[in-house]
Design a protein around this motif. Sequence first.
Motif, mmCIF file in Angstrom:
data_model
loop_
_atom_site.group_PDB
_atom_site.id
_atom_site.type_symbol
_atom_site.label_atom_id
_atom_site.label_comp_id
_atom_site.label_asym_id
_atom_site.label_seq_id
_atom_site.Cartn_x
_atom_site.Cartn_y
_atom_site.Cartn_z
ATOM 1 N N VAL A 156 0.832 -1.200 0.000
ATOM 2 C CA VAL A 156 0.000 0.000 0.000
ATOM 3 C C VAL A 156 0.871 1.257 0.000
ATOM 4 O O VAL A 156 0.672 2.186 -0.799
ATOM 5 C CB VAL A 156 -0.944 0.007 1.217
ATOM 6 N N ALA A 157 1.846 1.288 0.878
ATOM 7 C CA ALA A 157 2.688 2.479 1.012
ATOM 8 C C ALA A 157 3.523 2.720 -0.235
ATOM 9 O O ALA A 157 3.662 3.862 -0.703
ATOM 10 C CB ALA A 157 3.588 2.346 2.241
ATOM 11 N N TRP A 158 4.068 1.662 -0.823
ATOM 12 C CA TRP A 158 4.916 1.838 -2.010
ATOM 13 C C TRP A 158 4.119 2.329 -3.210
ATOM 14 O O TRP A 158 4.623 3.090 -4.037
ATOM 15 C CB TRP A 158 5.650 0.533 -2.341
ATOM 16 N N PHE A 159 2.867 1.908 -3.319
ATOM 17 C CA PHE A 159 2.060 2.394 -4.428
ATOM 18 C C PHE A 159 1.669 3.860 -4.240
ATOM 19 O O PHE A 159 1.792 4.677 -5.154
ATOM 20 C CB PHE A 159 0.805 1.535 -4.587
ATOM 21 N N ILE A 160 1.216 4.217 -3.052
ATOM 22 C CA ILE A 160 0.820 5.605 -2.769
ATOM 23 C C ILE A 160 1.991 6.559 -2.983
ATOM 24 O O ILE A 160 1.813 7.715 -3.373
ATOM 25 C CB ILE A 160 0.279 5.725 -1.330
ATOM 26 N N GLY A 166 -1.293 -2.189 -10.361
ATOM 27 C CA GLY A 166 -1.790 -3.532 -10.636
ATOM 28 C C GLY A 166 -0.941 -4.605 -9.987
ATOM 29 O O GLY A 166 -1.453 -5.580 -9.409
ATOM 30 N N PHE A 167 0.363 -4.415 -10.041
ATOM 31 C CA PHE A 167 1.266 -5.411 -9.455
ATOM 32 C C PHE A 167 1.080 -5.518 -7.949
ATOM 33 O O PHE A 167 0.982 -6.625 -7.397
ATOM 34 C CB PHE A 167 2.718 -5.050 -9.783
ATOM 35 N N TYR A 168 1.033 -4.379 -7.260
ATOM 36 C CA TYR A 168 0.940 -4.427 -5.799
ATOM 37 C C TYR A 168 -0.402 -4.966 -5.318
ATOM 38 O O TYR A 168 -0.489 -5.561 -4.241
ATOM 39 C CB TYR A 168 1.217 -3.048 -5.196
#
Length: 527
Positions: free
Chosen positions: A75-79, A274-276
């Motif tokens: 979640v954090a890496w995508f945001i 999409g990956f995460y």
Amino acid sequence: MTFLMAAIIVLLTLGITFWASGRNTSAGDFYVAGGKITATQNGIAIAGDYMSAASFLGITGLIALNGYDGFMYSVAWFIAYLTVLFIVAEPLRNLGKYTLADMLVYRLKDQKVRFYAAFSTIVVSTFYMIAQVVGAGSLISLLSGGAISPTLAIPLVGALMIVYVVVGGMLATTWVQIVKAMLLMFATIVMTVLILAKFGFSFSNLLGEAARVNGQEFLVPGAKFKNPIDLISLCLALVLGTAGLPHILTRFFTVPTAQDARKSVVVAMWLIGGFYVMTAFMGNAANVLVGKDKIIEANAAGNMAAPLLAQALGGVGTFTGELFLAFVVAVAFATILAVVAGLTISASTSFTHDIYNGVMRGGTVSEQEQFKVARMATIAVGVISIILGLLAKDQNVAFLVALAFAIASSANLPVILFTLFWRRFNATGAVWGIMGGLIVTLALIAVSPNIMGIDPPEKTKARHPIQAQAIFPLENPGIVSIPAGFALAAIGTMLGKRRPEDDENFEAMQYRAYTGAGVDGSVAAHD
């Protein structure tokens, strides 16, 4: 079979590398592919750079072992990319040439800033690279059935990454990352579809089975981070750290315009998002279909959860299972090679362009000499990363990358934001912010539970380098080190001498950052 697939990918990427070697005719070609990569190509390459071993191997393992807490990494890496898109991408491309230091020096006009920014880049890149070579060690050990230990595998990967960068430069690195991103997305999509097929195409059924196997607490916070502050600290570092990661920021110099830089981020966000999302399926499925005990037996940190899941989805002991295992291991290996190449070129470019040419030689180094020094720097960075990777080979790769994010968010981000938005900011503040944030972060990591701790006497190998109770209670120092970085940059600014030309430099910087006026050719011109 696994060796064969891995060999095919290595040969493919080596072919790309030698193809690119003939197109490196200048330092700009070597550092940033001459600024000729398209927005779509760069977006896919950014995704390939960002979806590292920490993402594919580390997060899958963390979710499999820790449930909800592990998914917080995804979640954090995508945001985090929202920060890059809305704040950093366009001004960085308009102000810089090859590195983060170029952007800072464009406004602050001080070579001390260039040196310290380059030093921070090398430190962050090295921490990030450790995670990749650790993942590589685990992969090759699994690939060889234990015949090749991580101790031998890590130097082998290090040697290969040196060849990629020394021979092919940024153009080869970009295309290796594109190929890797497409392979990784294909593998995760196939795995997700197979997972859903086993659970009636219902994510709720999958989570329900995970709760049945592990207990309801698996789906709520607390499995890994007993202290909520630790989770908040981690998420702060991950969300804010991306905007300060040098190997990601360098990618914005490979496109012709600032608009292309923004488009690159949008393309990357679709792939990364999409990956995460799919890591949630893979991590929970690994827990249910493989089991914690088998994952830990393969690698105590959980790094082998994704390959073992692939084998389980195809059928353990069957041809299909072994084929799918081989493909996923080969893709993970390509993932590591691509990310390591990006990190290596980022670190070597910072040393050659910023420290050697910019600081030590006053910008007088010839193109030919820069090529030579960049290649020597690449070899040095590779050797250091191999040594540190051997020392950290028993750590979870996602955790190791999280520490790199903590450094980037504490040392680089405050200086980037103050450079762009604070009129009063000066070179003294930049030096204080970079070095202060760096020192505080490294000091807190050194006395945290990651380094300090008392292992049970029955363990044959100590997990903690320092056998003593941790002084700093949090695993990730972001909640303390990030405010410290901002505070030290502000204090240094107040203590630094204000120059008459500072206001003029700020106005010129803002005009160029947000209009692109004065950017000439594929890279930005410098005063």
